[in-house]
Design a protein around this motif. Structure first.
Motif, PDB file in Angstrom:
ATOM      1  N   GLN A  59       0.837  -1.206   0.274  1.00  0.00           N
ATOM      2  CA  GLN A  59      -0.080  -0.048   0.091  1.00  0.00           C
ATOM      3  C   GLN A  59       0.901   1.245   0.039  1.00  0.00           C
ATOM      4  N   GLU A  60       2.016   1.117   0.813  1.00  0.00           N
ATOM      5  CA  GLU A  60       2.788   2.347   0.962  1.00  0.00           C
ATOM      6  C   GLU A  60       3.571   2.729  -0.515  1.00  0.00           C
ATOM      7  N   ASN A  61       3.833   1.394  -1.350  1.00  0.00           N
ATOM      8  CA  ASN A  61       4.409   1.539  -2.556  1.00  0.00           C
ATOM      9  C   ASN A  61       3.512   2.009  -3.651  1.00  0.00           C
ATOM     10  N   ILE A  64       3.253   5.783  -2.980  1.00  0.00           N
ATOM     11  CA  ILE A  64       4.242   6.513  -3.582  1.00  0.00           C
ATOM     12  C   ILE A  64       4.184   6.526  -5.305  1.00  0.00           C
ATOM     13  N   ASN A  65       3.910   5.319  -5.905  1.00  0.00           N
ATOM     14  CA  ASN A  65       3.755   5.383  -7.152  1.00  0.00           C
ATOM     15  C   ASN A  65       2.669   6.207  -7.816  1.00  0.00           C
ATOM     16  N   LEU A  66       1.645   6.549  -6.937  1.00  0.00           N
ATOM     17  CA  LEU A  66       0.490   7.215  -7.247  1.00  0.00           C
ATOM     18  C   LEU A  66       0.806   8.399  -7.153  1.00  0.00           C
ATOM     19  N   ASP A  67       1.550   8.984  -6.196  1.00  0.00           N
ATOM     20  CA  ASP A  67       2.003  10.405  -5.964  1.00  0.00           C
ATOM     21  C   ASP A  67       2.927  10.875  -7.048  1.00  0.00           C
ATOM     22  N   THR A  68       4.017   9.813  -7.336  1.00  0.00           N
ATOM     23  CA  THR A  68       4.672  10.190  -8.511  1.00  0.00           C
ATOM     24  C   THR A  68       3.901  10.207 -10.010  1.00  0.00           C
TER      25      THR A  68
END
Length: 93
Positions: A59-61, A64-68
């Motif tokens: 979920q954290e990954n 992070i991917n969604l933010d990027t």
């Protein structure tokens, strides 16, 4: 004593087998069942713990991917706005 990550898979299988044989020699059938149930319960708790850790990490990954991805999309939007403004300025000349 080695850390768990220092053992090869074959060494862990051998070690587990030896422990199982030694326990089997020391206990009666009902005692073996009780010990096996205890170990099985511990194993299930560890599996649940690892599954939850993996879920949290994934979920954290994903966050992070969604933010990027969002930042990249915003950058593209900003670049497109600049191009549109330039085209509009060129059209007005």
């Amino acid at each position: 004593m080695k850390k768990i990550e220092d053992y090869t898979p074959d060494e862990l299988v051998a070690l587990t087998s030896i422990i199982g044989i030694l326990i089997g020699r020391k206990f009666t059938a009902p005692q073996k069942l009780a010990v096996a149930s205890i170990f099985s319960g511990i194993a299930q708790i560890l599996v649940i713990s690892v599954a939850q850790e993996n879920l949290i990490a994934s979920q954290e990954n994903a966050d992070i991917n969604l933010d990027t991805t969002n930042k990249n999309l915003q950058k593209q939007i900003d670049e497109l706005k600049k191009h549109i403004e330039k085209l509009e300025d060129d059209k007005n000349i």
